[in-house]
Design a protein around this motif. Structure first.
Motif, mmCIF file in Angstrom:
data_model
loop_
_atom_site.group_PDB
_atom_site.id
_atom_site.type_symbol
_atom_site.label_atom_id
_atom_site.label_comp_id
_atom_site.label_asym_id
_atom_site.label_seq_id
_atom_site.Cartn_x
_atom_site.Cartn_y
_atom_site.Cartn_z
ATOM 1 N N LEU A 169 22.656 -6.696 42.823
ATOM 2 C CA LEU A 169 22.588 -6.179 41.456
ATOM 3 C C LEU A 169 23.951 -5.570 41.144
ATOM 4 N N VAL A 170 24.667 -6.190 40.218
ATOM 5 C CA VAL A 170 25.980 -5.689 39.798
ATOM 6 C C VAL A 170 25.795 -5.001 38.452
ATOM 7 N N VAL A 171 26.015 -3.700 38.421
ATOM 8 C CA VAL A 171 25.702 -2.963 37.201
ATOM 9 C C VAL A 171 26.817 -1.961 36.907
ATOM 10 N N SER A 172 27.418 -2.126 35.718
ATOM 11 C CA SER A 172 28.570 -1.304 35.347
ATOM 12 C C SER A 172 28.571 -1.055 33.844
ATOM 13 N N GLY A 173 29.686 -0.492 33.367
ATOM 14 C CA GLY A 173 29.786 -0.223 31.938
ATOM 15 C C GLY A 173 29.860 -1.472 31.096
ATOM 16 N N GLY A 174 30.347 -2.567 31.677
ATOM 17 C CA GLY A 174 30.496 -3.791 30.905
ATOM 18 C C GLY A 174 29.643 -4.947 31.364
ATOM 19 N N HIS A 175 28.952 -4.799 32.500
ATOM 20 C CA HIS A 175 28.215 -5.934 33.071
ATOM 21 C C HIS A 175 26.908 -5.487 33.724
ATOM 22 N N SER A 176 25.916 -6.346 33.637
ATOM 23 C CA SER A 176 24.663 -6.171 34.377
ATOM 24 C C SER A 176 24.224 -7.557 34.829
ATOM 25 N N HIS A 177 24.338 -7.825 36.127
ATOM 26 C CA HIS A 177 24.039 -9.139 36.686
ATOM 27 C C HIS A 177 23.114 -9.008 37.899
ATOM 28 N N ILE A 178 22.306 -10.021 38.100
ATOM 29 C CA ILE A 178 21.684 -10.241 39.401
ATOM 30 C C ILE A 178 22.295 -11.529 39.928
ATOM 31 N N GLY A 232 29.022 -1.853 41.533
ATOM 32 C CA GLY A 232 29.449 -1.504 40.180
ATOM 33 C C GLY A 232 29.386 0.002 39.954
ATOM 34 N N GLY A 233 29.998 0.442 38.871
ATOM 35 C CA GLY A 233 30.085 1.869 38.597
ATOM 36 C C GLY A 233 28.752 2.582 38.535
ATOM 37 N N VAL A 234 27.725 1.907 38.008
ATOM 38 C CA VAL A 234 26.411 2.537 37.863
ATOM 39 C C VAL A 234 25.694 2.654 39.209
ATOM 40 N N SER A 235 26.246 2.021 40.254
ATOM 41 C CA SER A 235 25.644 2.172 41.586
ATOM 42 C C SER A 235 25.778 3.609 42.091
ATOM 43 N N VAL A 261 41.922 -11.704 42.130
ATOM 44 C CA VAL A 261 40.572 -11.232 42.459
ATOM 45 C C VAL A 261 39.809 -10.915 41.177
ATOM 46 N N HIS A 262 38.597 -11.452 41.079
ATOM 47 C CA HIS A 262 37.696 -11.143 39.971
ATOM 48 C C HIS A 262 37.150 -9.730 40.177
ATOM 49 N N HIS A 263 37.216 -8.934 39.118
ATOM 50 C CA HIS A 263 36.848 -7.516 39.213
ATOM 51 C C HIS A 263 35.430 -7.306 39.760
ATOM 52 N N LEU A 264 34.472 -8.087 39.297
ATOM 53 C CA LEU A 264 33.092 -7.903 39.743
ATOM 54 C C LEU A 264 32.907 -8.332 41.190
ATOM 55 N N ARG A 265 33.642 -9.345 41.607
ATOM 56 C CA ARG A 265 33.603 -9.719 43.029
ATOM 57 C C ARG A 265 34.153 -8.574 43.873
ATOM 58 N N GLY A 266 35.133 -7.874 43.324
ATOM 59 C CA GLY A 266 35.656 -6.697 44.003
ATOM 60 C C GLY A 266 34.598 -5.633 44.173
ATOM 61 N N HIS A 267 33.835 -5.382 43.106
ATOM 62 C CA HIS A 267 32.762 -4.381 43.202
ATOM 63 C C HIS A 267 31.764 -4.752 44.296
ATOM 64 N N ILE A 268 31.412 -6.016 44.381
ATOM 65 C CA ILE A 268 30.503 -6.454 45.444
ATOM 66 C C ILE A 268 31.125 -6.176 46.809
#
Length: 337
Positions: free
Chosen positions: A132-141, A268-271, A109-116
């Motif tokens: 919007l995936v937003v964390s300590g290491g990533h910011s994606h739309i 993501g964590g910043v959510s 499992v990809h970590h960011l897919r997990g966050h979603i």
């Protein structure tokens, strides 16, 4: 279908048993956060050692809490990318050994897919949606077309939003993690006390840049310190947090308008950030579209989200063998295992 999820990408050693991608039967997290606070950030060597010490006990405990054994598990899902390589390897190797010993399918499992997927827990949310995936290491739309089909629309060119918040918090002398401390302190401050210019990415509608914002707040703090002046930490915390959230949502709103999205998800964590949550609610209300944000306990790194995404990956036929490796970096839309 019961999925055992294992997560060890950073400083949390986590395991969870998730049923049908939606219902969490048990979830356990062991964190080494207090040790990392001594150094103002995660120390990879310490994190990986603590994972090795904790993972067996955490998995045993989560199975006991779910009132099941490994024989009752249908598949084992594990975070294999991205993250701290030493930390990831502990989780991946443990999952491989357990899957081999118990003769269970192994699901990467990809970590960011997990966050979603944390947004699927205890909800009826289904793709398609804008996220919007937003964390300590990533910011994606990203556009989530299906549970396992994701298209990247925009991403940061440099620092992630969470990293900028953490670094600003460190410069202010706040307790690690800086983003959490800034969120708490900003409630006492005036968010209009300092004005930060929003960085522009001229060749992209949706890409982010946060390095300039991070440098700006650090310069303000250093200049005040060099002159012997005092800065109202609550004011600068509130102003900086507002600037970061405004930047995130400006691009998100543009994506909403141009894609005609009917559902928006934040992950993501910043959510967990209170300003981002409240402003996102206002944005979606303005556009009369639905908003999904994870429960606070599932915003940070956890294994329930890995178990949830693992269910959908497994249904899609995503299974790895004993050659599965860990990867420090990997795009969310072009996964490889």
């Amino acid at each position: 279908m019961k999925i055992l999820g294992i997560e060890s990408s950073c400083d949390e050693t986590a395991a969870a048993v998730v049923e049908d991608g939606r219902k969490v039967l048990s979830s356990v997290i062991a964190t080494s956060l207090e040790e990392h606070k001594l150094y103002g950030g995660v120390v990879p060597e310490i994190a990986s050692r603590r994972h090795a010490e904790s993972i067996s006990g955490v998995v045993s405990e989560v199975l006991e809490q779910a009132n099941c054994t490994v024989d009752d598990i249908d598949a084992i899902a594990v975070t294999y990318a991205p993250g701290l390589i030493g930390s990831l390897l502990v989780g991946v190797n443990f999952a491989k050994g357990l899957a081999l010993a118990a003769d269970k399918p192994l699901v990467p499992v990809h970590h960011l897919r997990g966050h979603i997927a944390s947004n699927y827990i205890d909800t009826e949310l289904e793709p398609e949606f804008l996220c919007l995936v937003v964390s300590g290491g990533h910011s994606h739309i990203v556009l989530v077309k299906d549970y396992t089909e994701i298209e990247v629309i925009g991403k940061t060119r440099d620092d992630a939003a969470g990293e900028a918040l953490d670094k600003a918090g460190r410069a202010m002398g706040l307790e690690y993690p800086g983003g959490v401390s800034i969120d708490k302190l900003s409630k006492e401050g005036n968010e209009n006390a300092f004005e930060f210019t929003h960085p522009k990415v001229n060749d992209s509608l949706y890409d982010y840049s946060f390095s300039g914002l991070k440098t700006a707040v650090i310069n303000i703090i250093h200049n005040a310190n060099q002159k012997g002046g005092e800065i109202n930490k609550a004011d600068i915390a509130a102003s900086f947090q507002k600037a970061v959230v405004d930047c995130l949502l400006e691009k998100l709103e543009l994506a909403i308008e141009n894609t005609g999205a009917k559902q928006v998800v934040i992950a993501g964590g910043v959510s967990a950030n209170s300003k981002l949550r409240s402003e996102a609610e206002k944005l979606c209300k303005k556009h009369r579209i639905s908003l999904s944000i994870p429960q606070l306990k599932y915003c940070g790194d956890n294994a329930a989200m890995i178990g949830a995404q693992g269910y959908f990956e497994y249904k899609k036929g995503v299974v790895a063998d004993e050659s599965l490796n860990a990867y420090a970096t990997m795009p969310i839309d072009k996964i490889n295992y």
